[in-house]
Enzyme design. Structure first.
Site, PDB file in Angstrom:
ATOM      1  N   LYS A  28      -5.472  -9.940  -5.901  1.00 47.88           N
ATOM      2  CA  LYS A  28      -6.792  -9.990  -5.261  1.00 47.88           C
ATOM      3  C   LYS A  28      -7.657  -8.814  -5.699  1.00 47.88           C
ATOM      4  O   LYS A  28      -7.157  -7.729  -5.975  1.00 47.88           O
ATOM      5  CB  LYS A  28      -6.648 -10.019  -3.733  1.00 47.88           C
ATOM      6  CG  LYS A  28      -6.497  -8.666  -3.061  1.00 47.88           C
ATOM      7  CD  LYS A  28      -6.697  -8.779  -1.558  1.00 47.88           C
ATOM      8  CE  LYS A  28      -6.861  -7.400  -0.935  1.00 47.88           C
ATOM      9  NZ  LYS A  28      -8.229  -7.043  -0.602  1.00 47.88           N
TER      10      LYS A  28
ATOM     11  N   LYS B 256       0.817  -1.207   0.000  1.00 48.93           N
ATOM     12  CA  LYS B 256       0.000   0.000   0.000  1.00 48.93           C
ATOM     13  C   LYS B 256       0.854   1.262   0.000  1.00 48.93           C
ATOM     14  O   LYS B 256       0.510   2.241  -0.648  1.00 48.93           O
ATOM     15  CB  LYS B 256      -0.961   0.005   1.195  1.00 48.93           C
ATOM     16  CG  LYS B 256      -2.097  -1.003   1.050  1.00 48.93           C
ATOM     17  CD  LYS B 256      -3.195  -0.787   2.080  1.00 48.93           C
ATOM     18  CE  LYS B 256      -4.335  -1.773   1.845  1.00 48.93           C
ATOM     19  NZ  LYS B 256      -5.451  -1.592   2.767  1.00 48.93           N
TER      20      LYS B 256
ATOM     21  N   LYS C  16     -10.594  -3.010  -2.798  1.00 53.78           N
ATOM     22  CA  LYS C  16     -11.247  -1.701  -2.824  1.00 53.78           C
ATOM     23  C   LYS C  16     -10.289  -0.641  -3.336  1.00 53.78           C
ATOM     24  O   LYS C  16     -10.678   0.249  -4.066  1.00 53.78           O
ATOM     25  CB  LYS C  16     -11.655  -1.294  -1.402  1.00 53.78           C
ATOM     26  CG  LYS C  16     -12.831  -2.067  -0.845  1.00 53.78           C
ATOM     27  CD  LYS C  16     -13.325  -1.402   0.447  1.00 53.78           C
ATOM     28  CE  LYS C  16     -14.372  -2.243   1.137  1.00 53.78           C
ATOM     29  NZ  LYS C  16     -13.956  -2.686   2.463  1.00 53.78           N
TER      30      LYS C  16
HETATM   31  P1  ATP Z   1      -8.186  -2.442   0.649  1.00 57.07           P
HETATM   32  O1  ATP Z   1      -7.665  -2.933  -0.675  1.00 57.07           O
HETATM   33  O2  ATP Z   1      -8.332  -0.956   0.716  1.00 57.07           O
HETATM   34  O3  ATP Z   1      -7.447  -3.009   1.827  1.00 57.07           O
HETATM   35  P2  ATP Z   1     -10.149  -4.467   0.753  1.00 57.07           P
HETATM   36  O4  ATP Z   1     -10.751  -4.709  -0.581  1.00 57.07           O
HETATM   37  O5  ATP Z   1      -9.049  -5.390   1.177  1.00 57.07           O
HETATM   38  O6  ATP Z   1      -9.675  -2.974   0.757  1.00 57.07           O
HETATM   39  P3  ATP Z   1     -11.060  -4.454   3.462  1.00 57.07           P
HETATM   40  O7  ATP Z   1     -12.130  -3.624   4.085  1.00 57.07           O
HETATM   41  O8  ATP Z   1      -9.633  -4.154   3.773  1.00 57.07           O
HETATM   42  O9  ATP Z   1     -11.283  -4.428   1.869  1.00 57.07           O
HETATM   43  O10 ATP Z   1     -11.325  -5.984   3.801  1.00 57.07           O
HETATM   44  C1  ATP Z   1     -12.512  -6.472   4.404  1.00 57.07           C
HETATM   45  C2  ATP Z   1     -12.466  -7.983   4.428  1.00 57.07           C
HETATM   46  O11 ATP Z   1     -12.568  -8.510   3.098  1.00 57.07           O
HETATM   47  C3  ATP Z   1     -11.147  -8.549   4.993  1.00 57.07           C
HETATM   48  O12 ATP Z   1     -11.449  -9.666   5.805  1.00 57.07           O
HETATM   49  C4  ATP Z   1     -10.387  -8.984   3.776  1.00 57.07           C
HETATM   50  O13 ATP Z   1      -9.483 -10.037   4.057  1.00 57.07           O
HETATM   51  C5  ATP Z   1     -11.513  -9.442   2.883  1.00 57.07           C
HETATM   52  N1  ATP Z   1     -11.144  -9.367   1.469  1.00 57.07           N
HETATM   53  C6  ATP Z   1     -10.776  -8.245   0.811  1.00 57.07           C
HETATM   54  N2  ATP Z   1     -10.522  -8.515  -0.472  1.00 57.07           N
HETATM   55  C7  ATP Z   1     -10.738  -9.845  -0.641  1.00 57.07           C
HETATM   56  C8  ATP Z   1     -10.646 -10.735  -1.755  1.00 57.07           C
HETATM   57  N3  ATP Z   1     -10.273 -10.298  -2.944  1.00 57.07           N
HETATM   58  N4  ATP Z   1     -10.935 -12.045  -1.562  1.00 57.07           N
HETATM   59  C9  ATP Z   1     -11.320 -12.494  -0.342  1.00 57.07           C
HETATM   60  N5  ATP Z   1     -11.421 -11.717   0.751  1.00 57.07           N
HETATM   61  C10 ATP Z   1     -11.133 -10.405   0.609  1.00 57.07           C
HETATM   62 MG    MG Z   2      -7.836  -4.848   2.867  1.00 60.66          MG
END
Ligand code: ATP
Ligand code: MG
Length: 332
Positions: A195, A112, A198
């Site tokens: 992955k 990040k 967000k």
């Molecule tokens: P960022 O990229 O900003 O960290 P994020 O997409 O990872 O955002 P978070 O709010 O950080 O979203 O994560 C919320 C939950 O979703 C966490 O438990 C994380 O492990 C899970 N998660 C996020 N992306 C994935 C994915 N691609 N596949 C499975 N689980 C995910």
């Molecule tokens: Mg995350």
């Protein structure tokens, strides 16, 4: 009952399919078996710049989406992280137990901060895994439902719980990550080696749950696959197709071998079209329920106020025990 705790960021507005399949589905399931605490982690959100009005709106939106996904305020505790000041308070104590080198090894920070530019990455982004340690330990959680990307942070949580217990005496439950193998990592549609995220996915790579189903269908149809035609699960050779099969299988409860049989001799186009329909069926009621919660902010805020109260009762007790162990003078 064992305890469960997990948190989700209120950034980006809409949750994505990775959030739902990797984490939120498990939140819903664990309500039945666990004393479960789920939090919208607004303190984590400000590790990168946020517009204040948007952050406020997104925090409500996150709570509405969690409820729309099936969290039931009578069967779990749903709250906003900043409503429970103990998170920041225990977070400080944990900061003081963590080695600088140890924190520097967190791969998510490396990724990040590289993305934001090393100069613009905040100290908050650097220490966010340690605040997350406090989030978990405050509730004496046994299980932490998360995606695969959080595994290293749960390891850090275990290390710090052990360290605190070893140094000051038994205080914290040492938690375990609860990661579902099949859905622990949902991949970006445009780059099925990273992955879905967000903050890192391009708009075309991410299926946002609140998007018009037509928009999502278009993204699914242009998902990157491979030059073969066979619909077969093979993570290494066919990551794009495998990702679509995982999503299809989980949303419908159909085993992947069954899907492979069903799509024998059919092309990727058919799989994508039908997956879009499956998604439409799932997101339509989800989107409606989310709107219903948003349309009634008084009820939503009431749920969150009650959640914060329940969370604080547990968090305050754990924090008091930790403060005492550390040697802080009681405030009387
Ligand atoms: P960022 O990229 O900003 O960290 P994020 O997409 O990872 O955002 P978070 O709010 O950080 O979203 O994560 C919320 C939950 O979703 C966490 O438990 C994380 O492990 C899970 N998660 C996020 N992306 C994935 C994915 N691609 N596949 C499975 N689980 C995910
Ligand atoms: Mg995350």
């Amino acid at each position: 009952r064992p305890r469960a705790l997990s948190g989700i960021q209120p950034t980006a507005g809409s949750f994505h399919l990775g959030n739902y399949l990797g984490a939120i589905r498990q939140y819903v399931a664990l309500q039945e078996t666990h004393d479960a605490f789920y939090t919208v982690v607004d303190l984590h959100a400000i590790t990168v710049p946020q517009d204040p009005a948007e952050l406020r709106a997104n925090s409500r939106l996150a709570a509405a989406q969690l409820l729309a996904s099936g969290l039931d305020p009578d069967r779990c505790t749903l709250f906003i992280q900043s409503h429970v000041p103990e998170h920041a308070q225990l977070g400080w104590v944990m900061n003081c137990l963590t080695g600088f080198g140890e924190a520097s090894r967190m791969t998510q920070f490396k990724d990040k901060s590289a993305r934001h530019g090393a100069d613009r990455a905040t100290v908050g982004l650097f220490t966010y895994p340690i605040l997350q340690v406090a989030d978990i330990l405050l509730y004496q959680a046994n299980h932490v439902p998360v995606g695969e990307d959080q595994r290293q942070h749960i390891e850090l949580t275990r290390d710090l719980a052990d360290r605190f217990n070893g140094r000051f005496g038994e205080t914290f439950t040492v938690p375990e990550a609860y990661i579902v193998k099949e859905t622990g990592k949902i991949y970006d549609l445009q780059d099925p080696t990273i992955k879905m995220s967000k903050s890192a996915s391009t708009p075309k790579g991410i299926v946002s749950l609140l998007d018009e189903p037509k928009v999502s269908a278009k993204k699914i149809k242009s998902a990157v696959t491979d030059l073969e035609t066979e619909i077969r699960y093979d993570e290494e050779k066919k990551p794009g197709v495998s990702n679509l099969l995982t999503i299809y299988s989980t949303l419908t409860g159909t085993a992947i071998p069954e899907l492979e049989r069903r799509y024998e001799g059919k092309g990727y186009g058919a799989l994508k079209t039908e997956l879009s329909e499956v998604l439409l069926e799932w997101v339509t009621p989800f989107r409606e329920r989310t709107q219903e919660y948003l349309a009634d902010p008084a009820t939503l805020d009431g749920i969150l106020a009650k959640g914060a109260e329940k969370a604080r009762a547990v968090a305050a007790e754990t924090l008091a025990a930790a403060y005492d162990k550390v040697g802080f003078l009681p405030a009387v």
